[in-house]
Design a protein around this motif. Sequence first.
Motif, PDB file in Angstrom:
ATOM      1  N   ARG A  98       0.913  -1.234  -0.037  1.00  0.00           N
ATOM      2  CA  ARG A  98      -0.089  -0.018   0.100  1.00  0.00           C
ATOM      3  C   ARG A  98       0.906   1.209   0.100  1.00  0.00           C
ATOM      4  NH1 ARG A  98      -2.204  -3.713   3.640  1.00  0.00           N
ATOM      5  NH2 ARG A  98      -4.275  -4.449   3.177  1.00  0.00           N
ATOM      6  N   SER A  99       1.159   1.781  -1.079  1.00  0.00           N
ATOM      7  CA  SER A  99       2.192   2.971  -1.250  1.00  0.00           C
ATOM      8  C   SER A  99       1.411   4.090  -0.863  1.00  0.00           C
ATOM      9  CB  SER A  99       2.640   2.955  -2.742  1.00  0.00           C
ATOM     10  OG  SER A  99       3.550   3.750  -2.693  1.00  0.00           O
ATOM     11  N   LEU A 100       1.979   5.129  -0.888  1.00  0.00           N
ATOM     12  CA  LEU A 100       1.672   6.528  -0.486  1.00  0.00           C
ATOM     13  C   LEU A 100       0.526   6.991  -1.485  1.00  0.00           C
ATOM     14  CD1 LEU A 100       4.818   8.479  -0.391  1.00  0.00           C
ATOM     15  CD2 LEU A 100       3.550   7.151   1.640  1.00  0.00           C
ATOM     16  N   LYS A 101      -0.568   7.833  -1.004  1.00  0.00           N
ATOM     17  CA  LYS A 101      -1.533   7.923  -2.089  1.00  0.00           C
ATOM     18  C   LYS A 101      -0.932   8.984  -3.190  1.00  0.00           C
ATOM     19  CE  LYS A 101      -5.920   8.241   0.654  1.00  0.00           C
ATOM     20  NZ  LYS A 101      -6.557   7.618  -0.767  1.00  0.00           N
ATOM     21  N   SER A 102      -1.664   8.819  -4.205  1.00  0.00           N
ATOM     22  CA  SER A 102      -0.869   9.455  -5.453  1.00  0.00           C
ATOM     23  C   SER A 102      -0.936  11.147  -5.280  1.00  0.00           C
ATOM     24  CB  SER A 102      -1.728   9.183  -6.816  1.00  0.00           C
ATOM     25  OG  SER A 102      -1.820   7.792  -6.888  1.00  0.00           O
ATOM     26  N   SER A 103      -2.002  11.744  -5.235  1.00  0.00           N
ATOM     27  CA  SER A 103      -1.938  13.125  -5.291  1.00  0.00           C
ATOM     28  C   SER A 103      -1.506  13.670  -3.771  1.00  0.00           C
ATOM     29  CB  SER A 103      -3.330  13.718  -5.931  1.00  0.00           C
ATOM     30  OG  SER A 103      -4.327  12.970  -5.058  1.00  0.00           O
ATOM     31  N   LYS A 544      -6.539   9.673  -9.685  1.00  0.00           N
ATOM     32  CA  LYS A 544      -7.578  10.648  -9.388  1.00  0.00           C
ATOM     33  C   LYS A 544      -7.093  11.699  -8.488  1.00  0.00           C
ATOM     34  CE  LYS A 544     -11.775   9.141 -10.557  1.00  0.00           C
ATOM     35  NZ  LYS A 544     -12.806  10.067 -11.329  1.00  0.00           N
ATOM     36  N   VAL A 545      -7.320  13.158  -9.157  1.00  0.00           N
ATOM     37  CA  VAL A 545      -6.886  14.209  -8.456  1.00  0.00           C
ATOM     38  C   VAL A 545      -8.329  15.199  -8.263  1.00  0.00           C
ATOM     39  CG1 VAL A 545      -5.580  16.464  -8.536  1.00  0.00           C
ATOM     40  CG2 VAL A 545      -4.618  14.257  -9.119  1.00  0.00           C
ATOM     41  N   ASN A 549      -8.880  12.742 -13.776  1.00  0.00           N
ATOM     42  CA  ASN A 549      -8.013  11.618 -14.106  1.00  0.00           C
ATOM     43  C   ASN A 549      -6.659  12.456 -14.606  1.00  0.00           C
ATOM     44  OD1 ASN A 549      -9.756   9.664 -13.094  1.00  0.00           O
ATOM     45  ND2 ASN A 549     -10.427   9.329 -15.166  1.00  0.00           N
ATOM     46  N   VAL A 550      -5.565  12.239 -13.797  1.00  0.00           N
ATOM     47  CA  VAL A 550      -4.491  12.623 -13.964  1.00  0.00           C
ATOM     48  C   VAL A 550      -3.364  11.880 -14.191  1.00  0.00           C
ATOM     49  CG1 VAL A 550      -2.639  14.459 -13.463  1.00  0.00           C
ATOM     50  CG2 VAL A 550      -5.052  15.120 -12.731  1.00  0.00           C
ATOM     51  N   ASN A 551      -2.572  11.928 -15.362  1.00  0.00           N
ATOM     52  CA  ASN A 551      -1.448  11.158 -15.654  1.00  0.00           C
ATOM     53  C   ASN A 551      -0.108  11.685 -14.744  1.00  0.00           C
ATOM     54  OD1 ASN A 551       0.662   9.615 -16.407  1.00  0.00           O
ATOM     55  ND2 ASN A 551       0.405  10.082 -18.981  1.00  0.00           N
ATOM     56  N   MET A 552       0.067  10.745 -13.758  1.00  0.00           N
ATOM     57  CA  MET A 552       1.187  11.461 -12.806  1.00  0.00           C
ATOM     58  C   MET A 552       2.116  10.285 -12.527  1.00  0.00           C
ATOM     59  SD  MET A 552      -1.207  11.430  -9.234  1.00  0.00           S
ATOM     60  CE  MET A 552      -2.373  11.369  -9.857  1.00  0.00           C
ATOM     61  N   GLU A 553       3.143  10.379 -11.751  1.00  0.00           N
ATOM     62  CA  GLU A 553       4.031   9.624 -10.980  1.00  0.00           C
ATOM     63  C   GLU A 553       4.609  10.211  -9.681  1.00  0.00           C
ATOM     64  OE1 GLU A 553       7.561   9.237 -13.480  1.00  0.00           O
ATOM     65  OE2 GLU A 553       8.121  11.447 -13.392  1.00  0.00           O
ATOM     66  N   HIS A 561      19.094  17.776   5.153  1.00  0.00           N
ATOM     67  CA  HIS A 561      18.576  17.192   6.582  1.00  0.00           C
ATOM     68  C   HIS A 561      16.921  16.990   6.433  1.00  0.00           C
ATOM     69  CE1 HIS A 561      21.948  19.683   8.420  1.00  0.00           C
ATOM     70  NE2 HIS A 561      22.596  18.613   8.234  1.00  0.00           N
ATOM     71  N   VAL A 562      16.428  16.997   5.054  1.00  0.00           N
ATOM     72  CA  VAL A 562      14.825  16.880   5.000  1.00  0.00           C
ATOM     73  C   VAL A 562      14.896  15.944   3.762  1.00  0.00           C
ATOM     74  CG1 VAL A 562      14.224  18.945   6.114  1.00  0.00           C
ATOM     75  CG2 VAL A 562      14.935  19.093   3.558  1.00  0.00           C
ATOM     76  N   SER A 563      13.510  15.289   3.904  1.00  0.00           N
ATOM     77  CA  SER A 563      13.232  14.616   2.608  1.00  0.00           C
ATOM     78  C   SER A 563      11.712  14.449   2.058  1.00  0.00           C
ATOM     79  CB  SER A 563      13.482  13.023   2.710  1.00  0.00           C
ATOM     80  OG  SER A 563      14.764  12.646   3.206  1.00  0.00           O
ATOM     81  N   ALA A 564      11.495  14.425   1.043  1.00  0.00           N
ATOM     82  CA  ALA A 564      10.053  14.277   0.612  1.00  0.00           C
ATOM     83  C   ALA A 564       9.498  13.722  -0.571  1.00  0.00           C
ATOM     84  CB  ALA A 564       9.796  15.936   0.003  1.00  0.00           C
ATOM     85  N   ILE A 565       8.549  13.217  -0.696  1.00  0.00           N
ATOM     86  CA  ILE A 565       7.908  12.462  -1.827  1.00  0.00           C
ATOM     87  C   ILE A 565       6.703  13.111  -2.347  1.00  0.00           C
ATOM     88  CG2 ILE A 565       6.810  10.278  -2.608  1.00  0.00           C
ATOM     89  CD1 ILE A 565       8.491   8.839  -0.491  1.00  0.00           C
ATOM     90  N   TYR A 566       6.565  13.415  -3.687  1.00  0.00           N
ATOM     91  CA  TYR A 566       5.689  14.086  -4.343  1.00  0.00           C
ATOM     92  C   TYR A 566       4.901  13.594  -5.530  1.00  0.00           C
ATOM     93  CZ  TYR A 566       8.964  16.302  -7.431  1.00  0.00           C
ATOM     94  OH  TYR A 566       9.860  16.578  -8.579  1.00  0.00           O
ATOM     95  N   SER A 567       3.686  13.904  -5.483  1.00  0.00           N
ATOM     96  CA  SER A 567       3.067  13.482  -6.977  1.00  0.00           C
ATOM     97  C   SER A 567       3.294  14.400  -8.250  1.00  0.00           C
ATOM     98  CB  SER A 567       1.716  13.357  -6.831  1.00  0.00           C
ATOM     99  OG  SER A 567       1.348  12.486  -5.836  1.00  0.00           O
ATOM    100  N   ALA A 568       3.811  13.947  -9.226  1.00  0.00           N
ATOM    101  CA  ALA A 568       4.394  14.877 -10.296  1.00  0.00           C
ATOM    102  C   ALA A 568       3.708  14.678 -11.471  1.00  0.00           C
ATOM    103  CB  ALA A 568       5.824  14.927 -10.489  1.00  0.00           C
ATOM    104  N   VAL A 569       3.349  15.711 -12.319  1.00  0.00           N
ATOM    105  CA  VAL A 569       2.702  15.575 -13.687  1.00  0.00           C
ATOM    106  C   VAL A 569       3.813  15.180 -14.756  1.00  0.00           C
ATOM    107  CG1 VAL A 569       0.684  16.581 -13.237  1.00  0.00           C
ATOM    108  CG2 VAL A 569       2.533  17.955 -13.854  1.00  0.00           C
TER     109      VAL A 569
END
Length: 569
Positions: A98-103, A544-545, A549-553, A561-569
């Motif tokens: 169960r990965s992170l939610k997309s958007s 879903k955003v 419906n959006v094509n994303m990754e 000293h910081v990290s992030a994961i984000y949804s990108a078009v």
Amino acid sequence: MLTTRIRRPATHSVLALRSSRTPIARSLNAPWSRFASSQPQSRGPSSHWLRNSLGFASSWATHTTLMEERKLGRLFRGAKKEAIDVNDLRAQFVQEKRSLKSSAVYTWGSNIYKVVDPGSKDADIKTPRRFKYFDGQVLRDLKIEEKSGAAINEKGDLVQWGQAFSETDFKPSETLTGKNLVSLALSESRIIALSSDGTVYSLPLSKTEQSTGPKSRESSWVPFWASKSNLSYRVLNPSLKLGEKVTSISGGQEHVLLLTSSGRVFSAASSTENYPSLGQLGVEGLTWSTRPKGPADFCHEITAFKGSKIVKIAAGDYHSLALAEDGRMFAFGDNSFGQLGVNYDPERTFKDTPFVVKVNKLYRRGIYDAKVTSIAAGGANTFFSVDSTRILGSEEETADVRDLGNVTADTWSCGRGIWGTLGSGRWVHVQDSPTKIKALSGVSEYDEKTNQITPIRIRAMSVGTTHVSAILDNKTNISRNTKDTLDQSKDWGYDVVWWGGNEHFQLGTGKRSNQAKPIYINAPPETKKQAEARLQIMPRHKGKVGKRNVNMEQRVECGRHVSAIYSAV
């Protein structure tokens, strides 16, 4: 459903001892505030990082017994084909995640300057936490540092937050708008942003300086109608040919690299206070006093690349890399920790002329052809991946060579390793010859479509000041049905591993211990009852955003000293 993979699961119980952590002291030049023409004082001997850091930290190495290794399991270990039932509980831990939610955007690490979670009083965020402002949004780019965060939203507008932006209001705010921006880079005091038409903007991090600094006149779609911009920014102007435009940017603490559509590279100063003086601009003999007349952020073409088409650029804090189309890698800039991959010279700690890193010497001469396929840089570290192809030696017969033509994908690192940033399992101050990251080298999997074993390469890598993340280009499976999460047993994403400094919990393990070898981390649970699941990165898909419906990754970003994961078009 049965899935055949050659990799076996890694465990979360990878052992690593914690190293001491010491901030790097570094003297600064006198300011050239707002690109003033007054000459700063020269950088003195105190700017040499090595002398300021040696002796401040000690480290330990851990040696597990063979029985312990078998008990723990090794990352990507296994050479036999293995049928895995993905409905089995053991396999769920490996494949069905169960990965992170997309958007969404997730951040963690140091929150002293209100960048990771502006509304929280926590000094550190120990595990990935959802950034509520970006709920229901997809981004074009995101960069995050300890004192400042910046993102480009789906409309192409710049969003900023953090204490370096405003000392009173830390929440995100749109700043540079209407420019159709596509990517950005953060320096110690400025943001460099690239628009879709190739225009490169440079603006201060500070909200106050944006409002009080000199403002340019902007043209309008109405003929002969122009007005002043609502904030202070500059436009970088490399000398381009007809039809040529800037397609990519990469920035360090004081400089930025610009890659054009024709494979040329330009460099420029990108700090309000300090002029690059460690050779990271790639121009021999260039200093504040020898720079050409005009603005301090004048764009210099790096002429050492003439005759080579550059396809990728990467910038560390004070050094630079460039990858040519033919697989050669160029390096220049600061070498205080061996980050250029050549011997450290205490008499001259930087190289201001780009040179080719001799990658072939890392392999047995005459029977392997080595070409660099990807590069990454950050802090005082360099990483590069190599495809080494088995070729016929001068004294070999074709019939005697069984692995002729086989390709092995390896990942190498050099530079500062006291926090485990090298990923090689060693804790060292200076690594001036490339060392192989064994956990990310020589890794293969079975491809059901081609019915053969293929190498697993690095898909993307992000390098912070003390820690690193790498997304592996392993085979993925995504259902054609649109959905928010990877919560079906037949779906899995790209593997992502982390290593290096963890003094502010930037690795996302929930613990403070550093890691000298790549490890997996857990995905944040969507519900309190959800079982632990290994974090994987969602490949490009339709999600879903809101009602769209959006094509994303998903992408990963490591900063200071910081990290992030984000949804990108």
